[in-house]
Design an enzyme around this catalytic site. Structure first.
Site, short mmCIF file in Angstrom:
data_model
loop_
_atom_site.label_atom_id
_atom_site.label_comp_id
_atom_site.label_asym_id
_atom_site.label_seq_id
_atom_site.Cartn_x
_atom_site.Cartn_y
_atom_site.Cartn_z
N VAL A 79 57.14 43.58 39.62
CA VAL A 79 57.20 42.42 40.52
C VAL A 79 55.75 42.21 40.94
O VAL A 79 55.22 42.96 41.74
CB VAL A 79 58.10 42.67 41.74
N PRO A 80 55.09 41.19 40.36
CA PRO A 80 53.63 41.09 40.46
C PRO A 80 53.15 40.58 41.82
O PRO A 80 52.69 39.45 41.95
CB PRO A 80 53.27 40.11 39.34
N CYS A 81 53.21 41.45 42.81
CA CYS A 81 52.82 41.06 44.16
C CYS A 81 51.31 40.82 44.23
O CYS A 81 50.83 40.20 45.19
CB CYS A 81 53.26 42.09 45.18
N HIS A 82 50.55 41.27 43.21
CA HIS A 82 49.11 40.99 43.21
C HIS A 82 48.84 39.50 42.97
O HIS A 82 47.72 39.05 43.16
CB HIS A 82 48.39 41.85 42.16
#
Lengths: 262, 214
Positions: free
Chosen positions: A165-168
């Site tokens: 889950v690409p929270c970046h």
């Protein structure tokens, strides 16, 4: 004679009863270990080697191997999920390609330990394509809670499955990249590695530009949207707010959805 | 030292050595016992599997908070079965809170005939299903303490002291649960055998005229 018959019957009933009861002892269900244990693997990723823990439902937890090593990962997993964790014979399907940055659905995730809001935030974040960024407010709106911008930040700071889950890819509305659970420099490095024009976006933000519009398509986008990046300088218009762009006759992009679902 | 105690010591050592890896031993060693009792506490095979997994997760969470000295002397088998009963009770309470929940301890068609499992020989299964279906259904009519006591003593062959530990009663009371349960079951079996119909009147009549239960 009658008495004898009764005795025989009773004995027979008892024998059958006890035999029947003995037959009620059963084996453990075949799926019991999968239902009880999570399994860990150590695999390479954009953050260096990471440990990932998966249940039968999917990947549940991912953290950089770092200094704490397996003991640190196991302790963090136990504190958060309270499930026994043992080594996996092989990585869950889809994990390695996802961590190598291959586009696609990625591995199944087990987000059952999270609240509905947390799940909604992670679901929205998971839809941000590689090399692009969206503001926290966008995630809040996509998650169905437009007012919960700060709460989105808190949820992502505890993201159990970063990278997957690409929270970046979630950044501040003012164009700054914002914090990251493994530090702001890692966030910037990941975004650059995915091909995002971090410097270009920062330049625009310094000039107060948070949206880009094209006068050929009359569409307004977030600057990192695939469509915005195709706009040639001659046809490109910058806006500080979506309202200004809409008043100028531009329509919010249907791909990056700067105005949300509406 | 008997075999059960040797097993307990081996599994407890594995837990003290590495809680998570050692828990693999716990599940391997006691999965069958816990599942067998779970079958007697639930309405369907699927519920029994869920209950078994949930009980093992709760037990792990408890163990993770126990100091080593306590784990070293823990009577694992009766302790796990106590956790199982508590888990079943909580599940029943949760189900009761939900509106229009079905009664917890009543056998369904699925319980009566759970179908062949992967390990079973089909012919063997058919025969045992015939005997087992009736018995499981009749067993389900016993009060929980008697039902559990009978299963622990006569299906799993546990010593009466351990039955008492699981039921949290004295050995005398445990013995009486076993014998009352068995007596009641015998009456139910006899009644079911004399007249057809799995839920026929005879069973109830025998029950009503049977020895007085507290």
């Amino acid at each position: 004679m009658t008495t004898d018959d009764t005795t025989t019957d009773t004995t027979d009933v008892d024998a059958r009863l006890l035999a029947g009861l003995a037959g009620l002892a059963t084996e453990a269900p075949a799926g019991l270990p999968d239902a009880v244990f999570a399994r860990w693997v150590r695999v390479p990723s954009g953050l260096g080697d990471v440990y990932a823990a998966a249940t039968a439902h999917g990947v549940q937890f991912l953290r950089p191997a770092g200094d704490a090593g397996l003991a640190g990962f196991t302790a963090a997993y136990r504190a958060r999920f309270a499930r026994p964790l043992v080594a996996a014979p092989r990585p869950p399907a889809g994990l390695l390609p996802a961590l190598r940055g291959r586009p696609g659905r990625g591995p199944a995730l087990d987000l059952t330990a999270l609240t509905g809001f947390e799940r909604a935030v992670l679901d929205a974040t998971r839809r941000i394509p590689a090399g692009q960024a969206r503001p926290y407010g966008w995630v809040a709106r996509e998650a169905g809670s437009p007012g919960a911008v700060r709460a989105v930040g808190s949820v992502l700071a505890r993201n159990p499955v970063p990278l997957l889950v690409p929270c970046h890819r979630v950044v501040r509305a003012d164009g700054a990249l914002g914090g990251y659970l493994f530090g702001a420099p890692e966030k910037e490095r990941l975004l650059r590695a995915e091909g995002m024009d971090v410097d270009g976006v920062a330049d625009l933000a310094r000039r107060g530009v948070r949206y880009l519009a094209s006068d050929t398509t009359t569409v307004v986008c977030f600057p990192t949207c695939r469509d915005a990046r195709r706009i040639t300088p001659r046809h490109r218009h910058g806006f500080g707010t979506l309202d200004e762009a809409v008043r100028a006759g531009f329509r919010p992009c249907r791909t990056c959805r700067p105005a949300g679902a509406a | 030292m008997d075999a059960a105690e040797r097993t307990r010591q081996r599994v407890c050592r594995a837990l003290l050595d590495d809680l998570d890896a050692g828990y693999g031993e716990v599940v391997r060693e006691y999965g069958g016992v816990v599942h067998s009792v779970a079958r007697a506490l639930t309405r369907s095979a699927a519920d029994a599997e869920d209950l078994t997994a949930e009980a093992f997760l709760r037990a792990y969470r408890a163990l993770a908070g126990y100091p080593a000295e306590r784990i070293a002397v823990l009577a694992l088998r009766p302790w796990l079965l106590t956790v199982l009963r508590n888990t079943a009770r909580n599940a029943a309470r949760d189900a009761a809170r939900r509106p229009a929940g079905p009664p917890r301890y009543e056998p369904t068609e699925r319980e009566l005939d759970p179908g062949p499992t992967a390990l079973d020989d089909p012919a063997d299964h058919a025969e045992r299903a015939e005997a087992g279906r009736g018995l499981a259904a009749l067993l389900a009519r016993l009060p929980e303490a008697q039902r559990t006591a009978v299963v622990l003593r006569h299906a799993l062959d546990l010593p009466i002291a351990e039955v008492a530990q699981v039921l949290r009663v004295g050995e005398g009371t445990a013995k009486s649960h076993v014998s009352r349960g068995l007596h009641r079951l015998r009456a139910l079996v006899t009644a079911a055998g004399t007249e057809p119909g799995p839920d026929g009147e005879p069973a109830h009549r025998v029950l009503a005229s049977g020895r007085r239960d507290r």
